[in-house]
Design an enzyme around this catalytic site. Sequence first.
Site, PDB file in Angstrom:
ATOM      1  CE1 TYR A  19      -4.042   2.058   0.621  1.00 17.94           C
ATOM      2  CE2 TYR A  19      -2.600   3.273   2.097  1.00 17.94           C
ATOM      3  CZ  TYR A  19      -3.776   3.178   1.391  1.00 17.94           C
ATOM      4  OH  TYR A  19      -4.696   4.208   1.438  1.00 17.94           O
TER       5      TYR A  19
HETATM    6  N1  LIG Z   1      -9.931   5.783   4.613  1.00 15.61           N
HETATM    7  C1  LIG Z   1      -8.768   6.370   4.754  1.00 15.61           C
HETATM    8  O1  LIG Z   1      -8.371   6.739   5.872  1.00 15.61           O
HETATM    9  C2  LIG Z   1      -7.894   6.614   3.575  1.00 15.61           C
HETATM   10  C3  LIG Z   1      -6.735   7.328   3.783  1.00 15.61           C
HETATM   11  C4  LIG Z   1      -5.902   7.589   2.711  1.00 15.61           C
HETATM   12  C5  LIG Z   1      -6.229   7.145   1.453  1.00 15.61           C
HETATM   13  N2  LIG Z   1      -7.366   6.432   1.264  1.00 15.61           N
HETATM   14  C6  LIG Z   1      -7.660   6.005  -0.094  1.00 15.61           C
HETATM   15  O2  LIG Z   1      -8.926   6.492  -0.456  1.00 15.61           O
HETATM   16  C7  LIG Z   1      -9.483   5.658  -1.463  1.00 15.61           C
HETATM   17  C8  LIG Z   1     -10.875   5.240  -1.055  1.00 15.61           C
HETATM   18  O3  LIG Z   1     -10.766   4.516   0.154  1.00 15.61           O
HETATM   19  P1  LIG Z   1     -11.960   4.405   1.212  1.00 15.61           P
HETATM   20  O4  LIG Z   1     -11.399   4.747   2.515  1.00 15.61           O
HETATM   21  O5  LIG Z   1     -13.147   5.097   0.725  1.00 15.61           O
HETATM   22  O6  LIG Z   1     -12.138   2.830   1.180  1.00 15.61           O
HETATM   23  P2  LIG Z   1     -13.393   1.887   1.008  1.00 15.61           P
HETATM   24  O7  LIG Z   1     -14.544   2.404   1.815  1.00 15.61           O
HETATM   25  O8  LIG Z   1     -12.845   0.536   1.281  1.00 15.61           O
HETATM   26  O9  LIG Z   1     -13.796   2.027  -0.540  1.00 15.61           O
HETATM   27  C9  LIG Z   1     -12.919   1.589  -1.539  1.00 15.61           C
HETATM   28  C10 LIG Z   1     -13.578   1.733  -2.889  1.00 15.61           C
HETATM   29  O10 LIG Z   1     -12.653   1.240  -3.873  1.00 15.61           O
HETATM   30  C11 LIG Z   1     -13.263   0.216  -4.615  1.00 15.61           C
HETATM   31  N3  LIG Z   1     -12.348  -0.857  -4.966  1.00 15.61           N
HETATM   32  C12 LIG Z   1     -11.554  -1.587  -4.132  1.00 15.61           C
HETATM   33  N4  LIG Z   1     -10.947  -2.563  -4.816  1.00 15.61           N
HETATM   34  C13 LIG Z   1     -11.373  -2.460  -6.112  1.00 15.61           C
HETATM   35  C14 LIG Z   1     -11.133  -3.197  -7.295  1.00 15.61           C
HETATM   36  N5  LIG Z   1     -10.341  -4.277  -7.291  1.00 15.61           N
HETATM   37  N6  LIG Z   1     -11.751  -2.809  -8.423  1.00 15.61           N
HETATM   38  C15 LIG Z   1     -12.580  -1.739  -8.432  1.00 15.61           C
HETATM   39  N7  LIG Z   1     -12.864  -1.013  -7.342  1.00 15.61           N
HETATM   40  C16 LIG Z   1     -12.262  -1.384  -6.193  1.00 15.61           C
HETATM   41  C17 LIG Z   1     -14.355  -0.354  -3.728  1.00 15.61           C
HETATM   42  O11 LIG Z   1     -15.304  -0.993  -4.553  1.00 15.61           O
HETATM   43  P3  LIG Z   1     -16.562  -1.826  -3.961  1.00 15.61           P
HETATM   44  O12 LIG Z   1     -17.330  -0.851  -3.108  1.00 15.61           O
HETATM   45  O13 LIG Z   1     -17.332  -2.237  -5.160  1.00 15.61           O
HETATM   46  O14 LIG Z   1     -16.002  -2.952  -3.173  1.00 15.61           O
HETATM   47  C18 LIG Z   1     -14.837   0.890  -2.993  1.00 15.61           C
HETATM   48  O15 LIG Z   1     -15.831   1.541  -3.742  1.00 15.61           O
HETATM   49  C19 LIG Z   1      -8.510   4.485  -1.625  1.00 15.61           C
HETATM   50  O16 LIG Z   1      -7.647   4.730  -2.718  1.00 15.61           O
HETATM   51  C20 LIG Z   1      -7.736   4.526  -0.312  1.00 15.61           C
HETATM   52  O17 LIG Z   1      -6.483   3.950  -0.430  1.00 15.61           O
HETATM   53  C21 LIG Z   1      -8.218   6.154   2.296  1.00 15.61           C
END
Ligand SMILES: NC(=O)c1ccc[n+]([C@@H]2O[C@H](COP(=O)([O-])OP(=O)(O)OC[C@H]3O[C@@H](n4cnc5c(N)ncnc54)[C@H](OP(=O)(O)O)[C@@H]3O)[C@@H](O)[C@H]2O)c1
Length: 254
Positions: A159
Amino acid sequence: MNDLFDLTGRTAVVTGAKRGIGLAMAEALAAAGADIVGVSATLSPAESEVRSRVEAHGQRFHGYAVDFADRGAVLSFAETVVTEHGPIDILVNNAGTIRRAPAAEHALADWDHVLDVNLSSQFALTQALGRGMLERGLGKVIFTASLLSFQGGITVPGYAASKSGIAGLTKALANEWTARGVNVNAIAPGYIATDNTQALQDDPDRSRSILERIPAGRWGRADDLGGATVFLASRASDYVSGVTLPVDGGWLGR
Ligand SMILES: NC(=O)c1ccc[n+]([C@@H]2O[C@H](COP(=O)([O-])OP(=O)(O)OC[C@H]3O[C@@H](n4cnc5c(N)ncnc54)[C@H](OP(=O)(O)O)[C@@H]3O)[C@@H](O)[C@H]2O)c1
């Protein structure tokens, strides 16, 4: 002044739009006037929370299910988008996944999966949709980076590598594309309460030590990312490119 942030008539592709940060980004873009093409691994084309929220703002929504671990599926999605939705003005590369295991035991299959979803597919989609932006001399690309674009994290080597890669890719694309009318930037969310961080939220020690370092005094919410997303998608950011913008409640300042 408000016109600076107006997205009326724009079409935005948002990946990972089904839940969490992508859902909030899609809603914020729709509230600013953009139509949304949303995609995620399991998004139902017919009915979804993101569709409801976008339509509640009076904007059009088209949904797709695409596995970003499958390069062929990503490229075919890009072709569909160009054919069915015409020129894309805004691309939000937000879909992402995380696999936790100590580096010495980290499965190479997990490493490959995370790099494919978080970095390689994002380049493939940006290249495919970016060509149309370059032809028109107009476009906004926004990646979702991470604090691990700046830091190493703990037990998430793939990651961290993928998100550091996103920060580098943002600069590389900005160097080539900004003079051609396409701004390329990234947003680095801090610790946001979504499914992605559930393991940290569930670990009382990690959760407390994270909270203690956040100057804002709280974990972030997905809708904390809306303002930066609209800014980087709009005319307000026309002279901003190659930047990874932290939206982290002040975390990186500590
Ligand atoms: N949460 C945090 O604190 C945080 C911090 C820094 C960066 N981020 C980044 O922010 C972004 C969104 O994360 P989030 O926190 O919103 O996470 P999340 O709630 O787990 O949502 C992730 C999203 O990405 C999609 N996804 C995951 N694997 C995929 C795949 N193989 N093909 C297509 N879509 C896929 C999921 O699709 P499905 O819904 O269909 O499963 C979901 O819609 C990510 O890039 C994450 O690394 C998050």
